[in-house]
Design a protein around this motif. Structure first.
Motif, PDB file in Angstrom:
ATOM      1  N   HIS A  31     -49.566 -22.839   0.858  1.00  0.00           N
ATOM      2  CA  HIS A  31     -50.371 -22.928   2.162  1.00  0.00           C
ATOM      3  C   HIS A  31     -51.583 -21.982   2.004  1.00  0.00           C
ATOM      4  O   HIS A  31     -52.807 -22.506   2.692  1.00  0.00           O
ATOM      5  N   LEU A  32     -51.278 -20.949   1.333  1.00  0.00           N
ATOM      6  CA  LEU A  32     -52.983 -20.168   0.988  1.00  0.00           C
ATOM      7  C   LEU A  32     -53.746 -21.048   0.450  1.00  0.00           C
ATOM      8  O   LEU A  32     -55.223 -20.976   0.834  1.00  0.00           O
ATOM      9  N   LEU A  33     -53.400 -22.008  -0.894  1.00  0.00           N
ATOM     10  CA  LEU A  33     -54.398 -22.519  -1.333  1.00  0.00           C
ATOM     11  C   LEU A  33     -54.887 -23.857  -0.408  1.00  0.00           C
ATOM     12  O   LEU A  33     -56.142 -23.765  -0.306  1.00  0.00           O
ATOM     13  N   ALA A  34     -54.334 -24.208   0.345  1.00  0.00           N
ATOM     14  CA  ALA A  34     -54.859 -25.199   1.469  1.00  0.00           C
ATOM     15  C   ALA A  34     -55.795 -24.479   2.469  1.00  0.00           C
ATOM     16  O   ALA A  34     -56.764 -25.029   2.890  1.00  0.00           O
ATOM     17  N   PHE A  35     -55.569 -23.432   2.803  1.00  0.00           N
ATOM     18  CA  PHE A  35     -56.439 -22.480   3.689  1.00  0.00           C
ATOM     19  C   PHE A  35     -57.521 -22.138   3.130  1.00  0.00           C
ATOM     20  O   PHE A  35     -58.373 -22.554   3.775  1.00  0.00           O
ATOM     21  N   LEU A  36     -57.459 -21.773   1.962  1.00  0.00           N
ATOM     22  CA  LEU A  36     -58.588 -21.542   1.150  1.00  0.00           C
ATOM     23  C   LEU A  36     -59.631 -22.965   1.028  1.00  0.00           C
ATOM     24  O   LEU A  36     -60.742 -22.874   1.184  1.00  0.00           O
ATOM     25  N   VAL A  37     -58.945 -23.965   0.655  1.00  0.00           N
ATOM     26  CA  VAL A  37     -59.430 -25.014   0.665  1.00  0.00           C
ATOM     27  C   VAL A  37     -60.320 -25.694   2.004  1.00  0.00           C
ATOM     28  O   VAL A  37     -61.384 -26.067   2.134  1.00  0.00           O
ATOM     29  N   MET A  38     -59.635 -25.216   2.903  1.00  0.00           N
ATOM     30  CA  MET A  38     -60.207 -25.839   4.286  1.00  0.00           C
ATOM     31  C   MET A  38     -61.257 -24.980   4.800  1.00  0.00           C
ATOM     32  O   MET A  38     -62.118 -25.105   5.810  1.00  0.00           O
ATOM     33  N   ASN A  39     -61.161 -23.789   4.221  1.00  0.00           N
ATOM     34  CA  ASN A  39     -62.410 -22.762   4.584  1.00  0.00           C
ATOM     35  C   ASN A  39     -63.476 -22.609   3.349  1.00  0.00           C
ATOM     36  O   ASN A  39     -63.764 -21.538   2.965  1.00  0.00           O
ATOM     37  N   ARG A  40     -63.813 -23.792   2.863  1.00  0.00           N
ATOM     38  CA  ARG A  40     -64.516 -23.874   1.649  1.00  0.00           C
ATOM     39  C   ARG A  40     -65.825 -23.287   1.753  1.00  0.00           C
ATOM     40  O   ARG A  40     -66.520 -22.652   0.866  1.00  0.00           O
ATOM     41  N   HIS A  41     -66.497 -23.032   2.921  1.00  0.00           N
ATOM     42  CA  HIS A  41     -68.026 -22.855   3.018  1.00  0.00           C
ATOM     43  C   HIS A  41     -68.166 -21.414   3.016  1.00  0.00           C
ATOM     44  O   HIS A  41     -69.469 -20.911   3.240  1.00  0.00           O
ATOM     45  N   HIS A  42     -67.063 -20.619   3.359  1.00  0.00           N
ATOM     46  CA  HIS A  42     -67.547 -19.007   3.438  1.00  0.00           C
ATOM     47  C   HIS A  42     -66.362 -18.129   3.296  1.00  0.00           C
ATOM     48  O   HIS A  42     -65.015 -18.606   3.210  1.00  0.00           O
ATOM     49  N   PRO A  43     -66.441 -16.909   2.697  1.00  0.00           N
ATOM     50  CA  PRO A  43     -65.389 -16.161   2.352  1.00  0.00           C
ATOM     51  C   PRO A  43     -64.531 -15.996   3.705  1.00  0.00           C
ATOM     52  O   PRO A  43     -64.939 -15.927   4.646  1.00  0.00           O
ATOM     53  N   VAL A  44     -63.304 -15.771   3.784  1.00  0.00           N
ATOM     54  CA  VAL A  44     -62.466 -15.533   4.801  1.00  0.00           C
ATOM     55  C   VAL A  44     -61.775 -13.914   4.791  1.00  0.00           C
ATOM     56  O   VAL A  44     -61.340 -13.763   3.803  1.00  0.00           O
ATOM     57  N   TRP A  54     -49.001 -15.840   8.123  1.00  0.00           N
ATOM     58  CA  TRP A  54     -47.925 -14.814   8.213  1.00  0.00           C
ATOM     59  C   TRP A  54     -47.618 -14.113   9.796  1.00  0.00           C
ATOM     60  O   TRP A  54     -47.305 -12.979   9.660  1.00  0.00           O
ATOM     61  N   ARG A  55     -47.857 -15.112  10.694  1.00  0.00           N
ATOM     62  CA  ARG A  55     -47.935 -14.150  12.042  1.00  0.00           C
ATOM     63  C   ARG A  55     -46.634 -13.531  12.382  1.00  0.00           C
ATOM     64  O   ARG A  55     -46.807 -12.946  13.486  1.00  0.00           O
ATOM     65  N   ASP A  56     -45.505 -14.084  11.982  1.00  0.00           N
ATOM     66  CA  ASP A  56     -44.359 -13.588  12.398  1.00  0.00           C
ATOM     67  C   ASP A  56     -43.938 -12.318  11.827  1.00  0.00           C
ATOM     68  O   ASP A  56     -42.881 -11.713  11.892  1.00  0.00           O
ATOM     69  N   ARG A  57     -44.987 -11.782  10.795  1.00  0.00           N
ATOM     70  CA  ARG A  57     -44.639 -10.523  10.304  1.00  0.00           C
ATOM     71  C   ARG A  57     -45.515  -9.378  10.628  1.00  0.00           C
ATOM     72  O   ARG A  57     -46.540  -9.666  11.537  1.00  0.00           O
ATOM     73  N   THR A  58     -45.109  -8.173  10.483  1.00  0.00           N
ATOM     74  CA  THR A  58     -45.983  -6.912  10.865  1.00  0.00           C
ATOM     75  C   THR A  58     -47.209  -7.375   9.845  1.00  0.00           C
ATOM     76  O   THR A  58     -47.434  -7.770   8.967  1.00  0.00           O
ATOM     77  N   GLN A  59     -48.289  -6.451  10.358  1.00  0.00           N
ATOM     78  CA  GLN A  59     -49.347  -6.496   9.593  1.00  0.00           C
ATOM     79  C   GLN A  59     -49.420  -6.023   8.156  1.00  0.00           C
ATOM     80  O   GLN A  59     -50.027  -6.642   7.250  1.00  0.00           O
ATOM     81  N   ASP A  60     -48.564  -4.947   7.792  1.00  0.00           N
ATOM     82  CA  ASP A  60     -48.263  -4.809   6.488  1.00  0.00           C
ATOM     83  C   ASP A  60     -47.591  -5.726   5.798  1.00  0.00           C
ATOM     84  O   ASP A  60     -48.201  -5.973   4.358  1.00  0.00           O
ATOM     85  N   GLN A  61     -46.529  -6.165   6.223  1.00  0.00           N
ATOM     86  CA  GLN A  61     -45.781  -7.229   5.652  1.00  0.00           C
ATOM     87  C   GLN A  61     -46.687  -8.366   5.406  1.00  0.00           C
ATOM     88  O   GLN A  61     -46.689  -9.208   4.145  1.00  0.00           O
ATOM     89  N   ALA A  62     -47.514  -8.845   6.323  1.00  0.00           N
ATOM     90  CA  ALA A  62     -48.354 -10.089   6.055  1.00  0.00           C
ATOM     91  C   ALA A  62     -49.371  -9.741   5.136  1.00  0.00           C
ATOM     92  O   ALA A  62     -49.703 -10.547   4.222  1.00  0.00           O
TER      93      ALA A  62
END
Length: 144
Positions: A31-44, A54-62
């Protein structure tokens, strides 16, 4: 730099210079690789990626999940490549820009998008073939 081909329609498939690379070890890494592919035009922003994947996790866990999965993606791509295919700094992550990527969804976006933006009609056999090839790539669901 090594040429990578990534297919997101159907099952995720990544190859390097025509040879398949070993599958990424987890769904999160894919999923991370796909996310980076889908956001190819700029750093995220790292926070944006962590929050989206990882929205179901705490900020530190994410953030920890992002670091771990980023390591897996970078490691998988660098084992077969020359240099780092993923650029990351303290705040942002992106695929290394350049012409060494071929991604099926980019082909579809670029082909159909350029025609839509230009208001073009298909005028010759080459353009028709390009559209036909783009449509053929889209026969299977995204990351099936």
């Amino acid at each position: 730099m090594t040429a990578f081909a990534i297919r997101l329609f159907g099952e995720l498939d990544v190859s390097s210079d025509g040879s398949p690379i070993p599958p990424l070890p987890s769904r999160s890494a894919r999923h991370l690789l796909a996310f980076l592919v889908m956001n190819r035009h700029h750093p995220v922003a790292r926070e944006k990626i962590a929050g989206a994947l990882w929205r179901d996790r705490t900020q530190d866990q994410a953030r920890k999940a992002l670091r771990n999965n980023l390591w897996h993606v970078r490691n998988a791509l660098s084992e077969v490549g020359e240099g780092d295919a993923v650029e990351a700094d303290r705040d942002h992550v992106r695929l290394h820009p350049g012409d060494h990527w071929w991604v099926d969804i980019w082909e579809v976006e670029d082909t159909l998008g350029s025609m839509a933006r230009g208001g073009q009609e298909i005028v010759d056999a080459d353009e028709a073939s390009r559209v036909e090839a783009a449509v053929e790539l889209h026969r299977r669901p995204f990351m099936e």
